[in-house]
Design a protein around this motif. Structure first.
Motif, short mmCIF file in Angstrom:
data_model
loop_
_atom_site.label_atom_id
_atom_site.label_comp_id
_atom_site.label_asym_id
_atom_site.label_seq_id
_atom_site.Cartn_x
_atom_site.Cartn_y
_atom_site.Cartn_z
N ASN A 24 42.94 38.51 30.86
CA ASN A 24 43.93 38.11 31.86
C ASN A 24 45.34 38.26 31.32
O ASN A 24 46.25 38.64 32.06
CB ASN A 24 43.69 36.66 32.31
CG ASN A 24 42.58 36.59 33.33
OD1 ASN A 24 42.27 37.58 34.00
ND2 ASN A 24 41.96 35.43 33.47
N ASP A 33 35.75 40.42 36.33
CA ASP A 33 36.14 39.64 35.16
C ASP A 33 34.92 39.36 34.26
O ASP A 33 35.02 39.41 33.03
CB ASP A 33 36.79 38.32 35.57
CG ASP A 33 38.07 38.54 36.35
OD1 ASP A 33 38.03 39.30 37.35
OD2 ASP A 33 39.12 37.99 35.97
N LYS A 91 37.75 36.42 28.77
CA LYS A 91 38.37 36.48 30.10
C LYS A 91 39.85 36.14 30.00
O LYS A 91 40.70 36.76 30.63
CB LYS A 91 37.69 35.49 31.06
CG LYS A 91 36.42 36.02 31.67
CD LYS A 91 35.90 35.05 32.73
CE LYS A 91 34.62 35.59 33.34
NZ LYS A 91 34.06 34.70 34.36
#
Ligand code: Q46
Ligand code: ZN
Ligand code: ZN
Length: 313
Positions: free
Chosen positions: A246, A167, A242
């Motif tokens: 996601n 990530d 991030k």
């Protein structure tokens, strides 16, 4: 959901691998994966002396745990930044957890407190140096890189390992591809080789492992870690990227991994070869002897010179 290996109830579903695992088999699987990547990228061997940079968070402590379980000789380095959280001392709590982890396993942990060693905390440094408009992250990155390299070099470690996960890597990659920052992209790699001038070999053994897998590993193996992000990370670009990644991963499991791996492949195929050829020459800092590309003094020594000047003024 049942474990693919033994049929017991699964604790985690790895959608990108179409794999569900129980606690026992997940705790075997993740170190096996890590070992595969260490081997694949030729990061280090059992003969190396490894220094793991630990922050007290899940990624670095899980990495340190896996490396020792895999039989590697790995010591830790904790850098005390002097960062305060909302209602608690963030750095003190992180240090306590890193020290507790090392003590429970009989591992060696180096602690370098920035204020005690050099004279100011990271937030103080950011204000004094006017670097990054009082946002301490740019000063923090500079100081951490310096201390990590110096501790590795002076301690005779052959390799420096950090807990950057997939990530983290995908978010940095997104940030750098949106601006096509070739100079940064060329240096974003699972392994950065050492230089004869005292630049330690740097490796990221968990760069292909999802953050949630490292969190699950820490929880399943009973590692106590600091749950909160560093208070200065709140509102950062990295967290924003991030979040976006996601959302994409939710719709397309495996997208983050594919994004990162195809970047590494493109780089191997010669994309950014021009930038790689332009790599700046290193020389020894006139003051501390550490490797630098800046003329004369390294940026770390310049930073502390500014602190001294502003205190004398
Ligand atoms: S520790 Fe340092 Fe991060 Fe905190 S001050 Fe910023 S850079 S957010 S990884
Ligand atoms: Zn199982
Ligand atoms: Zn220097």
């Amino acid at each position: 959901m049942k474990c693919r290996t033994c049929g017991q109830p699964a604790i985690i579903n790895l959608r990108q691998h179409k794999l569900a695992l129980c606690r026992t088999h997940f705790l075997d699987w993740l170190p096996e994966q890590t070992q595969r990547f260490i081997h694949h990228y030729r990061m280090f061997t059992l003969d190396d002396r490894i220094l793991v940079a630990v922050s007290g968070g899940k990624d670095s402590l899980s990495l340190w745990d896996m490396l020792t379980r895999l039989g590697y000789h790995a010591d830790g380095l904790y850098i005390g930044l002097g960062v305060l959280g909302d209602g608690f001392d963030y750095s003190a709590e992180s240090q306590r957890l890193a020290e507790q982890f090392a003590a429970q396993r009989g591992l060696k942990l180096h602690v370098v407190d920035v204020k005690a060693t050099y004279g100011a905390t990271i937030p103080e440094l950011a204000v004094i140096s006017h670097r990054g408009q009082d946002k301490p992250c740019s000063v923090c990155g500079l100081v951490k890189r310096y201390i990590m390299n110096r501790t590795a070099y002076e301690g005779g470690y052959t390799v420096l390992a950090t807990g950057h996960n997939l990530d983290d890597e995908a978010a940095v990659l997104m940030q750098n591809t949106l601006t096509w920052s070739g100079g940064y992209l060329v240096r974003q790699a699972p392994v950065l080789p050492a230089s004869g001038l005292g630049l330690a070999r740097k490796v990221k053994p968990v760069c292909r492992i999802y953050e949630r897998e490292l969190a699950a590993y820490a929880l399943a193996s009973g590692i106590e870690y600091v749950y909160d992000e560093c208070p200065h990370a709140v509102g950062s670009n990295t967290l924003w990227y991030k979040d976006i990644l996601n959302q994409m991963e939710e719709k397309r499991p495996g997208l983050k991994l594919q994004y990162y791996l195809s970047f590494l492949q493109a780089k191997d195929d010669g994309l950014f070869a021009a930038q790689a050829a332009q790599a700046d020459e290193l020389h020894a800092c006139e003051k501390c002897g550490q490797p630098t590309t800046a003329p004369g003094l390294c940026s770390f020594c310049r930073l502390w010179d500014r602190v001294r000047q502003s205190r004398e003024a």
